[in-house]
Design a protein around this motif. Structure first.
Motif, PDB file in Angstrom:
ATOM      1  N   LEU A  69       6.083  -7.645   7.356  1.00 25.63           N
ATOM      2  CA  LEU A  69       7.087  -8.172   8.281  1.00 25.63           C
ATOM      3  C   LEU A  69       6.486  -8.934   9.448  1.00 25.63           C
ATOM      4  O   LEU A  69       7.196  -9.617  10.179  1.00 25.63           O
ATOM      5  CB  LEU A  69       7.941  -7.028   8.851  1.00 25.63           C
ATOM      6  CG  LEU A  69       8.781  -6.211   7.880  1.00 25.63           C
ATOM      7  CD1 LEU A  69       9.614  -5.206   8.665  1.00 25.63           C
ATOM      8  CD2 LEU A  69       9.695  -7.106   7.062  1.00 25.63           C
ATOM      9  N   ILE A  70       5.144  -8.767   9.644  1.00 27.18           N
ATOM     10  CA  ILE A  70       4.524  -9.324  10.851  1.00 27.18           C
ATOM     11  C   ILE A  70       4.913 -10.785  11.138  1.00 27.18           C
ATOM     12  O   ILE A  70       5.341 -11.081  12.258  1.00 27.18           O
ATOM     13  CB  ILE A  70       2.976  -9.159  10.815  1.00 27.18           C
ATOM     14  CG1 ILE A  70       2.632  -7.678  10.886  1.00 27.18           C
ATOM     15  CG2 ILE A  70       2.315  -9.947  11.946  1.00 27.18           C
ATOM     16  CD1 ILE A  70       2.306  -7.130  12.227  1.00 27.18           C
ATOM     17  N   PRO A  71       4.822 -11.702  10.148  1.00 26.54           N
ATOM     18  CA  PRO A  71       5.191 -13.088  10.486  1.00 26.54           C
ATOM     19  C   PRO A  71       6.622 -13.205  11.003  1.00 26.54           C
ATOM     20  O   PRO A  71       6.878 -13.901  11.998  1.00 26.54           O
ATOM     21  CB  PRO A  71       5.040 -13.836   9.159  1.00 26.54           C
ATOM     22  CG  PRO A  71       4.169 -12.982   8.316  1.00 26.54           C
ATOM     23  CD  PRO A  71       4.388 -11.572   8.750  1.00 26.54           C
ATOM     24  N   GLY A  72       7.545 -12.491  10.368  1.00 27.02           N
ATOM     25  CA  GLY A  72       8.938 -12.523  10.821  1.00 27.02           C
ATOM     26  C   GLY A  72       9.082 -11.929  12.207  1.00 27.02           C
ATOM     27  O   GLY A  72       9.808 -12.456  13.049  1.00 27.02           O
ATOM     28  N   ILE A  73       8.363 -10.820  12.448  1.00 33.02           N
ATOM     29  CA  ILE A  73       8.436 -10.173  13.758  1.00 33.02           C
ATOM     30  C   ILE A  73       7.874 -11.083  14.836  1.00 33.02           C
ATOM     31  O   ILE A  73       8.444 -11.213  15.919  1.00 33.02           O
ATOM     32  CB  ILE A  73       7.702  -8.811  13.724  1.00 33.02           C
ATOM     33  CG1 ILE A  73       8.540  -7.822  12.912  1.00 33.02           C
ATOM     34  CG2 ILE A  73       7.460  -8.282  15.125  1.00 33.02           C
ATOM     35  CD1 ILE A  73       7.891  -6.473  12.720  1.00 33.02           C
ATOM     36  N   VAL A  74       6.748 -11.767  14.511  1.00 31.59           N
ATOM     37  CA  VAL A  74       6.165 -12.684  15.495  1.00 31.59           C
ATOM     38  C   VAL A  74       7.151 -13.805  15.800  1.00 31.59           C
ATOM     39  O   VAL A  74       7.416 -14.126  16.965  1.00 31.59           O
ATOM     40  CB  VAL A  74       4.817 -13.272  14.994  1.00 31.59           C
ATOM     41  CG1 VAL A  74       4.346 -14.401  15.900  1.00 31.59           C
ATOM     42  CG2 VAL A  74       3.766 -12.181  14.933  1.00 31.59           C
ATOM     43  N   ALA A  75       7.733 -14.396  14.753  1.00 27.79           N
ATOM     44  CA  ALA A  75       8.665 -15.500  14.968  1.00 27.79           C
ATOM     45  C   ALA A  75       9.879 -15.030  15.772  1.00 27.79           C
ATOM     46  O   ALA A  75      10.270 -15.655  16.762  1.00 27.79           O
ATOM     47  CB  ALA A  75       9.113 -16.082  13.631  1.00 27.79           C
ATOM     48  N   GLY A  76      10.461 -13.896  15.355  1.00 33.71           N
ATOM     49  CA  GLY A  76      11.652 -13.382  16.036  1.00 33.71           C
ATOM     50  C   GLY A  76      11.358 -12.997  17.473  1.00 33.71           C
ATOM     51  O   GLY A  76      12.133 -13.321  18.378  1.00 33.71           O
ATOM     52  N   SER A  77      10.214 -12.329  17.704  1.00 33.61           N
ATOM     53  CA  SER A  77       9.878 -11.909  19.065  1.00 33.61           C
ATOM     54  C   SER A  77       9.606 -13.120  19.952  1.00 33.61           C
ATOM     55  O   SER A  77       9.966 -13.120  21.129  1.00 33.61           O
ATOM     56  CB  SER A  77       8.662 -10.994  19.074  1.00 33.61           C
ATOM     57  OG  SER A  77       8.852  -9.942  18.163  1.00 33.61           O
ATOM     58  N   SER A  78       8.956 -14.160  19.381  1.00 39.98           N
ATOM     59  CA  SER A  78       8.691 -15.363  20.187  1.00 39.98           C
ATOM     60  C   SER A  78      10.002 -15.948  20.676  1.00 39.98           C
ATOM     61  O   SER A  78      10.160 -16.255  21.864  1.00 39.98           O
ATOM     62  CB  SER A  78       7.970 -16.434  19.373  1.00 39.98           C
ATOM     63  OG  SER A  78       6.874 -15.897  18.717  1.00 39.98           O
ATOM     64  N   LEU A  79      10.952 -16.099  19.751  1.00 41.02           N
ATOM     65  CA  LEU A  79      12.250 -16.664  20.139  1.00 41.02           C
ATOM     66  C   LEU A  79      12.931 -15.764  21.153  1.00 41.02           C
ATOM     67  O   LEU A  79      13.474 -16.225  22.153  1.00 41.02           O
ATOM     68  CB  LEU A  79      13.129 -16.833  18.897  1.00 41.02           C
ATOM     69  CG  LEU A  79      12.779 -18.029  18.024  1.00 41.02           C
ATOM     70  CD1 LEU A  79      13.467 -17.942  16.672  1.00 41.02           C
ATOM     71  CD2 LEU A  79      13.169 -19.320  18.728  1.00 41.02           C
ATOM     72  N   SER A  80      12.889 -14.457  20.887  1.00 44.87           N
ATOM     73  CA  SER A  80      13.538 -13.501  21.768  1.00 44.87           C
ATOM     74  C   SER A  80      12.974 -13.607  23.190  1.00 44.87           C
ATOM     75  O   SER A  80      13.722 -13.659  24.166  1.00 44.87           O
ATOM     76  CB  SER A  80      13.337 -12.104  21.191  1.00 44.87           C
ATOM     77  OG  SER A  80      13.830 -11.130  22.036  1.00 44.87           O
ATOM     78  N   ILE A  81      11.632 -13.684  23.300  1.00 44.86           N
ATOM     79  CA  ILE A  81      11.007 -13.765  24.625  1.00 44.86           C
ATOM     80  C   ILE A  81      11.357 -15.079  25.312  1.00 44.86           C
ATOM     81  O   ILE A  81      11.798 -15.099  26.469  1.00 44.86           O
ATOM     82  CB  ILE A  81       9.477 -13.586  24.502  1.00 44.86           C
ATOM     83  CG1 ILE A  81       9.167 -12.114  24.242  1.00 44.86           C
ATOM     84  CG2 ILE A  81       8.755 -14.080  25.757  1.00 44.86           C
ATOM     85  CD1 ILE A  81       7.717 -11.781  24.105  1.00 44.86           C
TER      86      ILE A  81
END
Lengths: 268, 291
Positions: A187-199
């Motif tokens: 999930l890491i790539p998805g988590i990185v992408a989602g967290s970047s947008l979220s931040i």
């Protein structure tokens, strides 16, 4: 002859892209160091650190605002992760009745700006004593950020499927082991992408923070606003650059942190 | 049995959060707009706030201003997005993959910055004392700052449109780029064998694949620029306002009795976005049936 025109097109295109993506920031940087820059001078008369000195003076409250902004963005992102990882699992790997409607509801905040929603929620927040509090602002910021996190994690789960977990199960891995050693790294790539947008989206919020924070929760965009809206231009420019830098640093830090975590687990 | 319930349990926390914070916001907005507010003891349902806004010139001015700004922003953003994609495609068929990736990344830079900062950038570049006007003066095209066309805080909303196009076209490119990655070069080579030049090959092979993501991104750009607040707040004029600014100012600066009116504006505009979304959805569905 034909190659020459193609190269020409490519060159013009690159210049155009550079112009629209880099130039504004070059201009902001010059403006933030400028002094006495009256019309119609194309470049400032002299350079000065005045704007930056103001931004970092203790009286300006910049440092506190940065911490508040980051605190809100990080807590929002963690809550989003907790909510979105199971939701992404359901949307990415399961078929169930009503899936389309549920997905539409979850993603709808992307197309309706949060201020419209938050005006509706304002009274309720007042009743529950959530206005003028960091918790209230955090809840507000979840609305525009959660859909992006869900979308990103859903895509990762969709690519993962069930097969790897089943193999782990056959080899005797327990539920928790399977999640941390098989699912999570995937999930890491998805988590990185989602967290970047979220931040980034949380850091950018202005008007809902003003409405719900009631001026008590002061984030960076709020400190910036008076200078952007007709105030001292140099200070406005300095804040804009500072904002951009903080967003970029937050993104890089998160990326590194998650990747390091991932590598540590691989070694174990 | 448990297996059947599992996806619902997994999705429940997110759904609850969205229902409470998002759907709740819409529902409370609807309640307040019809004067139904049990929390403060008002239970008399009325449509007078809707009638009030539909009978006011201010609302319709705001409505048409908003439609104009959102449509023009969407059209320009989509055109720019496709141009950039065409340009990346030219790079790709010329085997300049590295530069294509670089150009694509570079173009994404504006996405990192908030609308607030972007409004400011547009202001300092395009206002009558901005950089553009200085450069035009330097080139001798204009001889005073009054000759520079008013683009910021103008009644038409050019400043707002520039900011939206600048900020949303990278998003359009991001949505379209995967198509470029999927189109095999061999297909384009094949098209060339049959006498198509690069442009025809793009039109016949790549463009049809772009249509579907293009519609989706156009819808997202339109609905966002229709109701977003920050850009028109900074770059707009006092009259006519856009819907979001009009409703926010009605909500915060008017007295308490004006608040249901602000809600009515919000609900009416949300309804517009949802109707446009449904039209888009039905169009897409029709497309699916044909294929």
């Amino acid at each position: 002859m034909k190659d020459k025109t193609t190269n020409g097109v490519i060159l013009i295109g690159i210049i155009f892209i550079a112009l629209i993506s880099i130039l504004p920031f070059v201009f902001l940087s010059i403006l933030s160091f400028s002094q006495g820059w009256a019309w119609p001078k194309i470049l400032p008369n002299s350079l000065s650190l005045g704007a930056w000195k103001y931004v970092f003076a203790p009286t300006s409250g910049t440092i506190n605002a940065i911490f508040t902004s980051l605190k809100v963005a990080i807590v929002v992102t963690i809550i989003n992760l907790v909510l979105a990882i199971p939701a992404g699992d359901a949307l990415g790997r399961y078929k169930f009745k009503g899936k389309k409607i549920i997905e539409a509801i979850l993603l709808m905040p992307i197309i309706i700006p949060p201020i419209i929603i938050m005006m509706g929620m304002h009274k309720t927040f007042i009743v529950f004593n959530l206005t003028e509090s960091t918790l209230g602002v955090i809840l507000c910021h979840i609305v525009p950020t959660l859909p992006y996190m869900i979308r990103a994690v859903t895509i990762s789960y969709n690519q993962l499927g069930f097969k790897w977990e089943e193999q782990g199960k056959m080899l005797g891995a327990g539920k928790i082991d399977r999640f941390f050693n098989i699912v999570f790294p995937f999930l890491i790539p998805g988590i990185v992408a989602g967290s970047s947008l979220s931040i980034v989206i949380s850091l950018s919020q202005y008007i809902i923070t003003v409405l719900m924070g009631g001026g008590q929760v002061v984030t960076l965009p709020m400190i910036m606003f008076p200078f952007i809206n007709g105030g001292n231009q140099g200070i406005g420019a300095a804040y804009s650059i500072l904002f951009a830098l903080i967003a970029v640093i937050a993104l890089i830090a998160m990326d590194l942190l998650l990747k390091r975590y991932y590598n540590d687990r691989k070694i174990n | 049995m448990l297996q059947n319930r599992k996806p619902y349990l997994l999705i429940l926390p997110s759904l609850l959060a969205t229902v409470f914070l998002f759907i709740g916001g819409i529902l409370y907005g609807i309640f307040e707009s019809i004067g139904f507010s049990p929390l403060v003891g008002e239970k008399q349902v009325t449509l007078k706030y809707y009638l009030e806004i539909f009978n006011s010139d201010d609302f319709w001015q705001a409505f048409f201003t908003t439609i104009r700004i959102a449509s023009l922003s969407t059209i320009f953003s989509v055109i720019l997005g496709v141009l950039i994609i065409y340009f990346l495609y030219i790079m790709k068929v010329n085997k300049k993959n590295q530069s294509a990736i670089l150009a694509q990344r570079l173009f994404q830079v504006p996405m990192l910055f908030p609308y607030l900062v972007f409004s400011y950038i547009v202001y300092i570049i395009f206002s009558s004392t901005g950089w553009c006007s200085r450069i035009l003066y330097g080139l001798g095209i204009i001889d005073s700052m009054d000759n520079f066309p008013i683009m910021i805080n103008d009644r038409f909303g050019w400043g707002i449109i520039i900011a939206y196009v600048w900020k949303t076209s990278p998003f359009v490119v991001l949505m379209l780029y995967p198509v470029l990655l999927k189109v095999p070069l061999s297909l384009i080579d094949a098209a060339k064998v049959f006498g198509a030049n690069k442009f025809t090959a793009f039109k016949e092979v790549v463009f049809p694949l772009l249509i579907s993501p293009l519609k989706l991104s156009a819808f997202i750009v339109f609905s966002y620029s229709f109701l977003a607040f920050e850009v028109p707040y900074i770059l707009g004029v006092t009259y006519p306002k856009t819907l979001s600014v009009y409703s926010y100012l009605t909500y915060t600066t008017g007295n308490l009795s004006e608040r249901p009116k602000a809600m009515a504006i919000n609900i009416a505009s949300t309804f517009c976005v949802i109707v446009i979304g449904l039209i888009f959805y039905l169009l897409k569905k029709g497309e699916g049936n044909e294929g």
